[in-house]
Design an enzyme around this catalytic site. Structure first.
Site, PDB file in Angstrom:
ATOM      1  N   CYS A 150     -47.611 -18.140  30.924  1.00  0.00           N
ATOM      2  CA  CYS A 150     -47.811 -16.951  30.082  1.00  0.00           C
ATOM      3  C   CYS A 150     -47.189 -15.715  30.731  1.00  0.00           C
ATOM      4  O   CYS A 150     -46.752 -14.789  30.042  1.00  0.00           O
ATOM      5  CB  CYS A 150     -49.294 -16.730  29.792  1.00  0.00           C
ATOM      6  SG  CYS A 150     -50.309 -16.582  31.271  1.00  0.00           S
ATOM      7  N   HIS A 444     -55.030 -14.388  32.039  1.00  0.00           N
ATOM      8  CA  HIS A 444     -54.060 -14.760  31.012  1.00  0.00           C
ATOM      9  C   HIS A 444     -53.273 -13.521  30.577  1.00  0.00           C
ATOM     10  O   HIS A 444     -53.843 -12.441  30.416  1.00  0.00           O
ATOM     11  CB  HIS A 444     -54.800 -15.365  29.806  1.00  0.00           C
ATOM     12  CG  HIS A 444     -53.898 -15.776  28.696  1.00  0.00           C
ATOM     13  ND1 HIS A 444     -52.887 -16.699  28.856  1.00  0.00           N
ATOM     14  CD2 HIS A 444     -53.848 -15.375  27.388  1.00  0.00           C
ATOM     15  CE1 HIS A 444     -52.260 -16.862  27.695  1.00  0.00           C
ATOM     16  NE2 HIS A 444     -52.820 -16.069  26.795  1.00  0.00           N
TER      17      HIS A 444
END
Length: 477
Positions: A150, A444
């Site tokens: 990510c 994240h």
């Protein structure tokens, strides 16, 4: 041109005898020279015959412009001559090969689009050009997470929506000079832009990009979590090394002496002024930068108090709620004079001895795209943690107060805060925000991307959803 072609017995380079090698004919005299070995260039230089025609495609090359030029009349002549040649060819009983066509200067036949009467009628009745509507989603495409990637996906989303970078790659400006183009990160970026703007809606799998990142930036190899900011700098570095700017970059006012597309867009000049506390002599250095890393309140480094007037007023386009830190506050702290103290004395060129001094950073040259890195991840001898302080940032940012020229004007007593909103020289518009959720150990990355004016989307790996401006401005950038 007609006289030259009549007198020429055979179309070969007059210097090396080659039939191909992009053969060009001089438009001033009967001379054929190959472009690849620069024999036509030598002829143009010695004879000052600055126009030549490409015998394969009919393009006119100007040696003063060093480029092919378009002329409506010349194009019409070329079309007529080609039509005559094709007619002659049609009546010849023997079959003429493509190689013979090139040898005789007939040119390569291709079908050009010329509108019919009916099409011209339709074009006259429908003069409006097709526009990209506000609902258009071309350029928006999800990226598959290949295992803790990510950090890469959110930066790729930001880069592919950088307007000048997009224009560069979509106009096929990259000329690869690597022996193996498959190992060139710039070629892969070019492919990536084509994938993003192809109109495909399915998420793209950036496995080739990941492999090249691992190859060229070894410290990012592996499937463990990485830092998005670190990836941005590594990606810009590799792209910069693989891009090639021309010699004008060395003459240009660029602090890095390079004019590759990466430096043209992202490189700024940071001025550092060190002032001696005894003789007040100033030593100035200018260093190139790709981003500005800003300290936050809550970090172990002492943070200056918030600016006076932080009581709900609007500063630099930011809604200044009482007690809220703004991006402008962080930039003020970054550009404030800092006393270096007795433990960090610097040898003064005026006093010729080590003296205490103050250091101040300002912007000498602003980049076209400014990247601001908020230092949320703190690594010190005692602790490793994430700083979650909310920092308010605006949709439009004026960098004028942080310029070296503004500092000089202030010192001369001439500086006035610009009130003219039309002066956009140092103004920036927000188009991408990278966010991190979670802790330093487990988190994240996502990003917000501006697609059109006031049209924002949240990119969460493969999933792209519509976002409001409030979602963007309230996020933990």
């Amino acid at each position: 041109v007609s006289v030259s072609l009549l007198q020429a017995k055979s179309c070969i380079c007059h210097m090396c005898g080659a039939h191909l090698n992009r053969l060009h004919s001089c438009l001033y005299c009967v001379f054929f020279g190959c472009f690849t070995k620069k024999h036509i260039h030598e002829h143009a230089k010695t004879k000052r015959h600055n126009l030549a025609i490409d015998l394969l495609y009919g393009g006119i090359y100007c040696f003063m412009c060093q480029d092919y030029i378009y002329d409506k009349d010349m194009e019409q002549i070329a079309k007529e001559e080609q039509r005559k040649a094709w007619k002659l060819q049609a009546f010849t009983p023997t079959v003429v090969s493509h190689y013979q066509c090139t040898m005789t200067g007939i040119g390569e036949k291709y079908s050009t689009w010329e509108p019919t009467k009916r099409e011209l009628e339709l074009l006259r009745h429908n003069p409006k050009r097709r526009k990209i509507t506000t609902n258009c989603t071309i350029g928006l495409r999800g990226l598959i997470n290949l295992g803790n990637t990510c950090f890469m996906n959110c930066i790729v989303q930001a880069l592919t929506h950088t307007p000048l970078l997009r224009d560069f790659f979509l106009s096929d400006r990259h000329k690869c000079e690597m022996q193996s183009p498959s190992s060139c990160l710039v070629c892969e970026m070019s492919t990536l832009f084509q994938e993003f703007y192809s109109g495909h809606r399915s998420p793209h799998i950036p496995y080739r990009l990941l492999h090249l990142v691992w190859t060229h930036a070894r410290h990012l190899a592996g499937y463990e979590q990485q830092d998005a900011h670190e990836f941005l700098i590594a990606a810009l570095d590799v792209l910069h090394r693989h891009c090639k700017g021309d010699d004008n970059g060395k003459k240009a006012n660029n602090p890095n002496h390079c004019n590759c597309i990466i430096d043209q867009i992202f490189t700024g000049g940071l001025q550092s002024d060190v002032t001696c506390q005894v003789c007040h002599g100033v030593s100035t250095t200018i260093d190139p930068f790709w981003d500005i890393s800003l300290d936050l309140p809550g970090s172990s480094t002492p943070f200056w108090p918030l600016s006076p007037g932080s009581d709900g007023s609007v500063v630099n386009g930011e809604s200044h709620v009482s007690g809220t830190t703004t991006l402008t506050d962080c930039l003020r702290r970054f550009t404030r004079p800092e006393h270096l103290g007795s433990s960090a004395k610097i040898k003064c060129s005026g006093c010729h001895s080590y003296q205490e001094s103050t250091k101040q950073l300002t912007m000498k040259k602003l980049p076209i795209v400014a990247c601001f890195h908020l230092k949320r991840f703190e690594h010190s001898a005692k602790l490793r943690r994430k700083i979650t302080t909310y920092v308010s940032f605006p949709l439009e940012l004026d960098m004028t107060p942080f310029m070296a020229s503004s500092k000089e004007s202030r010192m001369n007593g001439q500086y006035q805060q610009p009130t003219d909103s039309l002066n956009n020289d140092n103004k920036y518009s927000l188009f991408a925000v990278v966010n991190h959720q979670g802790t330093l150990e487990s988190g994240h990355y996502t990003s917000f991307i501006r697609q059109h004016k006031d049209q924002w989307f949240k990119c969460d790996d493969a999933i792209i959803t519509k976002a409001s401006i409030k979602d963007v401005l309230d996020s933990e950038g």
